[in-house]
Design an enzyme around this catalytic site. Structure first.
Site, PDB file in Angstrom:
ATOM      1  N   LYS A 222       4.924  -8.213  -9.724  1.00 31.60           N
ATOM      2  CA  LYS A 222       4.955  -9.623 -10.137  1.00 31.60           C
ATOM      3  C   LYS A 222       3.591 -10.016 -10.714  1.00 31.60           C
ATOM      4  CE  LYS A 222       5.911 -14.149  -8.108  1.00 31.60           C
ATOM      5  NZ  LYS A 222       6.241 -14.864  -6.862  1.00 31.60           N
TER       6      LYS A 222
ATOM      7  N   LYS B  52      -7.696  -7.495   1.218  1.00 32.98           N
ATOM      8  CA  LYS B  52      -7.860  -6.981  -0.141  1.00 32.98           C
ATOM      9  C   LYS B  52      -9.282  -7.206  -0.632  1.00 32.98           C
ATOM     10  CE  LYS B  52      -3.084  -7.831  -1.777  1.00 32.98           C
ATOM     11  NZ  LYS B  52      -2.263  -8.657  -2.708  1.00 32.98           N
TER      12      LYS B  52
ATOM     13  N   GLY C 282       8.184 -12.330  -3.933  1.00 35.78           N
ATOM     14  CA  GLY C 282       8.347 -10.879  -4.047  1.00 35.78           C
ATOM     15  C   GLY C 282       9.370 -10.329  -3.073  1.00 35.78           C
ATOM     16  N   ARG C 283       9.305 -10.775  -1.805  1.00 40.37           N
ATOM     17  CA  ARG C 283      10.204 -10.226  -0.786  1.00 40.37           C
ATOM     18  C   ARG C 283      11.610 -10.814  -0.875  1.00 40.37           C
ATOM     19  NH1 ARG C 283       5.886 -12.917   1.071  1.00 40.37           N
ATOM     20  NH2 ARG C 283       6.231 -14.975   2.039  1.00 40.37           N
TER      21      ARG C 283
ATOM     22  N   HIS D 227      17.237   8.079  20.625  1.00 44.60           N
ATOM     23  CA  HIS D 227      16.495   9.275  21.077  1.00 44.60           C
ATOM     24  C   HIS D 227      15.006   9.101  20.827  1.00 44.60           C
ATOM     25  CE1 HIS D 227      20.318  11.358  21.703  1.00 44.60           C
ATOM     26  NE2 HIS D 227      20.712  10.649  20.655  1.00 44.60           N
TER      27      HIS D 227
ATOM     28  N   GLU E 262      -2.782  -0.827  -5.693  1.00 44.94           N
ATOM     29  CA  GLU E 262      -2.044   0.433  -5.456  1.00 44.94           C
ATOM     30  C   GLU E 262      -1.124   0.726  -6.644  1.00 44.94           C
ATOM     31  OE1 GLU E 262      -2.164  -2.161  -3.431  1.00 44.94           O
ATOM     32  OE2 GLU E 262      -2.767  -1.557  -1.422  1.00 44.94           O
TER      33      GLU E 262
ATOM     34  N   GLU F 203       6.275 -11.132   6.769  1.00 47.03           N
ATOM     35  CA  GLU F 203       5.376 -11.690   5.753  1.00 47.03           C
ATOM     36  C   GLU F 203       5.736 -13.161   5.483  1.00 47.03           C
ATOM     37  OE1 GLU F 203       4.972 -10.201   1.440  1.00 47.03           O
ATOM     38  OE2 GLU F 203       3.163  -9.422   2.405  1.00 47.03           O
TER      39      GLU F 203
END
Ligand code: F6P
Length: 520
Positions: free
Chosen positions: A187, A481, A247-248, A364, A193, A333
């Site tokens: 966005k 950041k 974004g999410r 498990h 990254e 978030e």
């Protein structure tokens, strides 16, 4: 409430499941194993009224600036509305541009899938690599995995998010430059990254096909087209995002391009249809029958009254194995915050620590703790009733329901056979009375997947409303950041700045001592 066990509630009321389960958009949501009596929901609904959930909901759909700190709307519902409804942002009806953008994105996906859109040398694409992180990765990655049964066979779709180089190296090692399409999903088009991986991928492609190849092998999904053009992506290969889609919450936007490529445009549109069906339910259903609202109220009930701190999301279906990671970002978030919309401190503990994994495998690994730890963790089981192989499905479904029953009933000492030897009774006893929700998908289809995504988006929004939060900003990620940028400057000069604490300085120096010397 605490003195009446769930087990006794079921023993006293055989209609409990019927009374406390709701079916909507192909999902059946069983809330009967939550701590509810006849008073609970009416009281929680009073809270919803006191926090103006209906008003906030209306504002969400009306394009109000519900994202107060960034002065933005949050119109993810508009992304999947097939009707002519207007969605007005800053006085402009954005529904037209939305539909145009959706049409462009789907047409592009269709042309890649049918071979009309090829690479620089005219060869068809056989691989798509989505480069993105957070909401630009988790949602689409989860969707492509969940709907793999609908994949169009020619295209392998991969996702690269982390920046340690290995993920991208692995993806490139299996790729043929002439047949690889890169989607740079960002966005902001500034996420370190993502841009690091995108630059590396671009160099890889240029080495094989020259600068001219970039325009044919890179597309961008972004709210910043000029930055994408600067990167070398042409206007016709840029699919827009808008700042009024978080974004999410963006899977139903062009962020879902990888899904449209993996499964074709029609499947993508079926996901939108499912999400829209849940949107309609959320917008229109009375709060007392409104599944996202009820699930949100139970979050407050569990977190702030029963003092739980976590939430386990356990899909009992291999196809849904990435759902917990997507919901983790979506919920934590959005609502992992300590300040109210008005800037005041919250008086609640806000979002749970959301975790989870494939249900069968979790039995498990961490389910031991969920059955016997003093810390109670509510569980949300997600079970698709369709699927391959009858035998496998029986085992999966039986275990999902058994886990939910075991958490509710518990195992008392007098129910445990006495051994002649050691007294294992206290070790085997399970306290029970542990709440869970079970969501049944009659079948895992694009529609029910879309409805499930929308259900969690809306329950997250209502939880934020009930806690008085802004669910659509994420200021907490900025500080780290900024500090990383400072440390990168130190690494660039090969020396820890004198201003660091001894731990940070010590860690930096340890890395500098080991870091391969950059070739002279
Ligand atoms: O984690 C912070 C965040 O901004 C997320 O909200 C977002 O989904 C992710 O980083 C990626 O951001 P972008 O899509 O701008 O690269």
């Amino acid at each position: 409430m605490a003195t009446v066990s769930l087990r006794s509630r079921f023993e006293q009321d055989t209609t409990r499941f019927d009374r406390l389960s709701w079916s909507v958009a192909g999902l059946t949501v069983d809330l009967s194993k939550q701590h509810l009596d006849d008073e609970t929901l009416p009281l929680l609904l009073d809270l919803a009224e006191a926090m103006d959930v209906e008003g906030q909901r209306a504002g969400l759909f009306a394009g109000d600036k519900v994202n107060v700190t960034e002065d933005r709307a949050a119109l993810h519902v508009a992304l999947r509305d097939p009707t002519d409804r207007s969605y007005v942002v800053d006085g402009e009806d954005v529904s037209v541009q939305l539909k145009y953008a959706r049409g462009r994105m789907l047409a592009f996906a269709g042309h890649v899938v049918d071979g009309q859109r090829t690479g620089h040398t005219g060869e068809r694409f056989d691989r798509v690599i989505n480069i993105g992180i957070g909401g630009s990765d988790l949602g689409p990655r989860c969707a492509v995995t969940a709907l793999a049964d609908h994949a169009v066979s020619e295209l392998a779709v991969e996702f690269v998010a982390t920046v340690d180089g290995v993920a991208l190296e692995d993806a490139l090692a299996a790729a043929t430059p002439e047949r690889t399409l890169f989607i740079v999903c960002s966005k902001s088009f500034t996420t370190r990254e993502t841009m690091t991986n995108a630059d590396h991928a671009k160099r890889w492609l240029i080495d094989a096909l020259g600068e001219a190849g970039v325009a044919d092998h890179f597309v961008a999904v972004t709210a910043e087209p000029p930055v994408a053009i600067e990167f070398g992506i042409t206007d016709d290969a840029i699919f827009p995002l808008w700042d009024w889609v978080g974004g999410r919450y963006s899977l139903c936007s062009a962020i879902g391009l990888s899904l449209a490529l993996a499964c074709g445009p029609q499947i993508f549109q079926r996901v939108l249809a499912g999400a829209h069906a849940m949107d309609q339910h959320f917008e229109m259903a009375p709060l007392a029958e409104n599944v996202p609202v009820l699930m949100a109220l139970l979050s407050i009930w569990n977190q702030d009254f029963w003092n739980t701190t976590a939430l386990a999301v356990l899909p009992y279906d291999h196809r849904l194995r990435l759902l917990p990671a997507h919901f983790q970002q979506l919920m934590m978030e959005s609502n992992g915050k300590g300040v109210r919309v008005d800037g005041g401190d919250v008086s609640f503990r806000t979002a749970p620590i959301v975790f989870g994994g494939s249900g069968a495998e979790s039995q498990h690994s961490f389910m031991q703790q969920i059955h016997q730890s003093p810390k109670v963790v509510p569980v949300e089981f997600i079970v698709a009733l369709d699927g391959q192989g009858e035998g496998d499905r029986d085992i999966l479904v039986a275990n999902a329901f058994a886990q939910s029953e075991a958490l509710m009933r518990g195992l008392t000492s007098d129910e445990i056979p006495q051994n002649s030897g050691k007294n294992l009774v206290p070790h085997k006893a399970c306290p029970g009375n542990r709440q869970s929700t079970t969501i049944l998908l009659e079948s895992l289809t694009p529609e029910t997947f879309g409805a499930l995504i929308a259900l969690y988006e809306h329950r997250t929004f209502v939880e934020g409303t009930l806690w008085g939060l802004n669910s659509f900003d994420q200021w907490g990620v900025e500080f780290g950041k900024a500090l990383a940028s400072r440390l990168l400057s130190d690494l660039a000069v090969g020396r820890a700045d004198a201003g660091h604490d001894s731990s940070t300085a010590g860690l930096l120096n340890a890395y500098l001592a080991q870091r391969p010397k950059t070739p002279s």
